[in-house]
Design a protein around this motif. Structure first.
Motif, short mmCIF file in Angstrom:
data_model
loop_
_atom_site.label_atom_id
_atom_site.label_comp_id
_atom_site.label_asym_id
_atom_site.label_seq_id
_atom_site.Cartn_x
_atom_site.Cartn_y
_atom_site.Cartn_z
N PHE A 11 -2.66 53.07 -24.06
CA PHE A 11 -2.38 52.15 -22.97
C PHE A 11 -1.83 50.80 -23.43
O PHE A 11 -1.65 49.90 -22.63
N VAL A 12 -1.55 50.65 -24.71
CA VAL A 12 -1.01 49.39 -25.21
C VAL A 12 0.31 49.03 -24.52
O VAL A 12 0.49 47.88 -24.09
N PRO A 13 1.27 49.93 -24.36
CA PRO A 13 2.50 49.55 -23.65
C PRO A 13 2.25 49.13 -22.20
O PRO A 13 2.92 48.24 -21.69
N VAL A 14 1.26 49.74 -21.57
CA VAL A 14 0.93 49.36 -20.20
C VAL A 14 0.37 47.95 -20.17
O VAL A 14 0.74 47.13 -19.31
N TYR A 15 -0.52 47.63 -21.12
CA TYR A 15 -1.09 46.29 -21.18
C TYR A 15 -0.01 45.25 -21.47
O TYR A 15 -0.03 44.15 -20.90
N VAL A 16 0.93 45.58 -22.33
CA VAL A 16 2.01 44.65 -22.63
C VAL A 16 2.87 44.41 -21.38
O VAL A 16 3.22 43.27 -21.06
N ALA A 17 3.18 45.47 -20.67
CA ALA A 17 3.99 45.33 -19.45
C ALA A 17 3.24 44.51 -18.40
O ALA A 17 3.83 43.62 -17.75
N LEU A 18 1.94 44.77 -18.23
CA LEU A 18 1.17 43.99 -17.26
C LEU A 18 1.08 42.53 -17.67
O LEU A 18 1.13 41.63 -16.82
N GLY A 19 0.96 42.26 -18.96
CA GLY A 19 0.92 40.88 -19.42
C GLY A 19 2.23 40.16 -19.16
O GLY A 19 2.23 39.00 -18.74
N LEU A 20 3.35 40.84 -19.37
CA LEU A 20 4.65 40.22 -19.09
C LEU A 20 4.85 39.98 -17.61
O LEU A 20 5.43 38.97 -17.19
N ILE A 21 4.38 40.91 -16.79
CA ILE A 21 4.47 40.73 -15.34
C ILE A 21 3.61 39.55 -14.90
O ILE A 21 4.04 38.72 -14.10
N ALA A 22 2.39 39.45 -15.45
CA ALA A 22 1.52 38.33 -15.11
C ALA A 22 2.12 37.01 -15.55
O ALA A 22 2.04 36.00 -14.83
N LEU A 23 2.75 36.99 -16.71
CA LEU A 23 3.40 35.77 -17.20
C LEU A 23 4.54 35.35 -16.28
O LEU A 23 4.66 34.18 -15.91
#
Length: 135
Positions: free
Chosen positions: A57-69
Protein backbone atom coordinates in the motif's frame (compact mmCIF):
# COMPACT_ATOMS: atom_id res chain seq x y z
CA UNK A 1 22.92 -30.18 -27.30
CA UNK A 2 21.77 -29.63 -23.74
CA UNK A 3 18.44 -28.25 -24.87
CA UNK A 4 17.85 -31.24 -27.14
CA UNK A 5 18.48 -33.69 -24.30
CA UNK A 6 16.04 -31.77 -22.08
CA UNK A 7 13.40 -31.90 -24.78
CA UNK A 8 13.89 -35.66 -25.17
CA UNK A 9 13.55 -36.18 -21.39
CA UNK A 10 10.38 -34.09 -21.39
CA UNK A 11 8.84 -36.16 -24.21
CA UNK A 12 9.77 -39.37 -22.37
CA UNK A 13 8.11 -38.15 -19.18
CA UNK A 14 4.92 -37.53 -21.13
CA UNK A 15 5.09 -40.97 -22.64
CA UNK A 16 5.53 -42.89 -19.36
CA UNK A 17 2.30 -43.34 -17.37
CA UNK A 18 4.05 -43.29 -13.96
CA UNK A 19 5.60 -39.95 -14.74
CA UNK A 20 2.23 -38.55 -15.76
CA UNK A 21 1.02 -38.69 -12.15
CA UNK A 22 3.95 -36.60 -10.97
CA UNK A 23 3.19 -32.87 -10.95
CA UNK A 24 5.28 -30.25 -12.60
CA UNK A 25 6.59 -27.28 -10.66
CA UNK A 26 4.15 -24.38 -10.58
CA UNK A 27 4.14 -20.93 -9.06
CA UNK A 28 0.88 -21.52 -7.21
CA UNK A 29 0.58 -23.09 -3.78
CA UNK A 30 -1.53 -26.18 -3.24
CA UNK A 31 -5.01 -25.30 -2.07
CA UNK A 32 -5.35 -27.98 0.60
CA UNK A 33 -2.79 -29.14 3.12
CA UNK A 34 -2.55 -32.64 4.53
CA UNK A 35 -2.19 -31.29 8.08
CA UNK A 36 -3.38 -28.39 10.18
CA UNK A 37 -0.56 -25.95 11.07
CA UNK A 38 0.18 -25.11 14.70
CA UNK A 39 -0.88 -21.86 16.36
CA UNK A 40 2.67 -20.52 16.48
CA UNK A 41 3.03 -21.08 12.76
CA UNK A 42 -0.17 -19.11 12.10
CA UNK A 43 0.85 -16.14 14.24
CA UNK A 44 4.30 -15.99 12.63
CA UNK A 45 2.74 -16.17 9.17
CA UNK A 46 0.30 -13.35 9.94
CA UNK A 47 3.09 -11.03 11.02
CA UNK A 48 4.95 -11.70 7.81
CA UNK A 49 1.79 -11.21 5.76
CA UNK A 50 0.96 -7.92 7.47
CA UNK A 51 4.40 -6.52 6.66
CA UNK A 52 4.01 -7.46 3.04
CA UNK A 53 0.51 -5.96 2.96
CA UNK A 54 1.86 -2.68 4.32
CA UNK A 55 4.49 -2.62 1.62
CA UNK A 56 1.86 -3.16 -1.05
CA UNK A 57 0.00 0.00 0.00
CA UNK A 58 3.00 2.36 -0.13
CA UNK A 59 2.02 3.78 -3.57
CA UNK A 60 -1.51 4.35 -2.29
CA UNK A 61 -0.20 6.21 0.76
CA UNK A 62 2.06 8.33 -1.43
CA UNK A 63 -0.84 9.21 -3.74
CA UNK A 64 -3.10 10.07 -0.79
CA UNK A 65 -0.36 12.24 0.70
CA UNK A 66 0.07 14.15 -2.55
CA UNK A 67 -3.69 14.63 -2.84
CA UNK A 68 -3.84 15.89 0.76
CA UNK A 69 -0.96 18.28 0.07
CA UNK A 70 -2.62 19.71 -3.03
CA UNK A 71 -5.98 20.09 -1.25
CA UNK A 72 -4.36 21.84 1.71
CA UNK A 73 -2.45 24.23 -0.57
CA UNK A 74 -5.67 24.98 -2.47
CA UNK A 75 -7.62 25.64 0.73
CA UNK A 76 -4.82 27.84 2.07
CA UNK A 77 -4.78 29.86 -1.16
CA UNK A 78 -8.57 30.24 -1.17
CA UNK A 79 -8.56 31.37 2.47
CA UNK A 80 -5.74 33.81 1.74
CA UNK A 81 -7.56 35.30 -1.25
CA UNK A 82 -10.81 35.70 0.69
CA UNK A 83 -9.20 37.11 3.83
CA UNK A 84 -6.73 39.58 2.30
CA UNK A 85 -8.13 40.57 -1.09
CA UNK A 86 -9.10 44.26 -1.00
CA UNK A 87 -12.07 43.77 -3.33
CA UNK A 88 -13.68 41.08 -1.14
CA UNK A 89 -15.96 42.38 1.61
CA UNK A 90 -17.49 40.11 4.22
CA UNK A 91 -19.44 42.63 6.27
CA UNK A 92 -22.68 43.90 4.75
CA UNK A 93 -21.94 47.54 5.56
CA UNK A 94 -18.75 47.58 3.50
CA UNK A 95 -20.20 45.64 0.56
CA UNK A 96 -22.30 48.60 -0.49
CA UNK A 97 -19.33 50.97 -0.58
CA UNK A 98 -16.56 51.37 -3.12
CA UNK A 99 -13.52 50.78 -0.90
CA UNK A 100 -10.99 52.60 -3.12
CA UNK A 101 -12.95 55.84 -2.73
CA UNK A 102 -14.25 55.66 0.83
CA UNK A 103 -11.19 54.20 2.60
CA UNK A 104 -8.09 54.20 0.36
CA UNK A 105 -5.62 53.65 3.23
CA UNK A 106 -7.31 50.41 4.19
CA UNK A 107 -7.25 49.22 0.56
CA UNK A 108 -3.54 49.95 0.29
CA UNK A 109 -2.77 48.08 3.52
CA UNK A 110 -4.91 45.11 2.45
CA UNK A 111 -3.18 45.08 -0.95
CA UNK A 112 0.21 45.02 0.76
CA UNK A 113 -0.94 42.15 2.98
CA UNK A 114 -2.18 40.25 -0.03
CA UNK A 115 1.15 40.57 -1.79
CA UNK A 116 3.44 40.13 1.22
CA UNK A 117 1.66 37.20 2.87
CA UNK A 118 1.25 35.07 -0.23
CA UNK A 119 3.01 31.72 0.15
CA UNK A 120 3.56 31.19 -3.56
CA UNK A 121 5.01 34.69 -4.02
CA UNK A 122 7.50 33.94 -1.23
CA UNK A 123 8.47 30.69 -2.97
CA UNK A 124 9.02 32.54 -6.25
CA UNK A 125 11.18 35.16 -4.53
CA UNK A 126 13.34 32.46 -2.91
CA UNK A 127 13.64 30.61 -6.21
CA UNK A 128 14.49 33.80 -8.11
CA UNK A 129 17.18 34.68 -5.54
CA UNK A 130 18.66 31.20 -5.79
CA UNK A 131 18.77 31.41 -9.58
CA UNK A 132 20.40 34.83 -9.61
CA UNK A 133 23.02 33.77 -7.03
CA UNK A 134 23.79 30.63 -9.02
CA UNK A 135 24.71 32.63 -12.14
Amino acid sequence: MIMASRAIKLWRSFARPAAANRGFATATEPRMKAYWPTASFLSHGEQHASKSNKAEFVPVYVALGLIALSVSLGLFTAEHQIAHNPSVRVSKKRREEIPEITDPDRVVSESDQLLNRSLFRKVVVVYRDAVTHAK
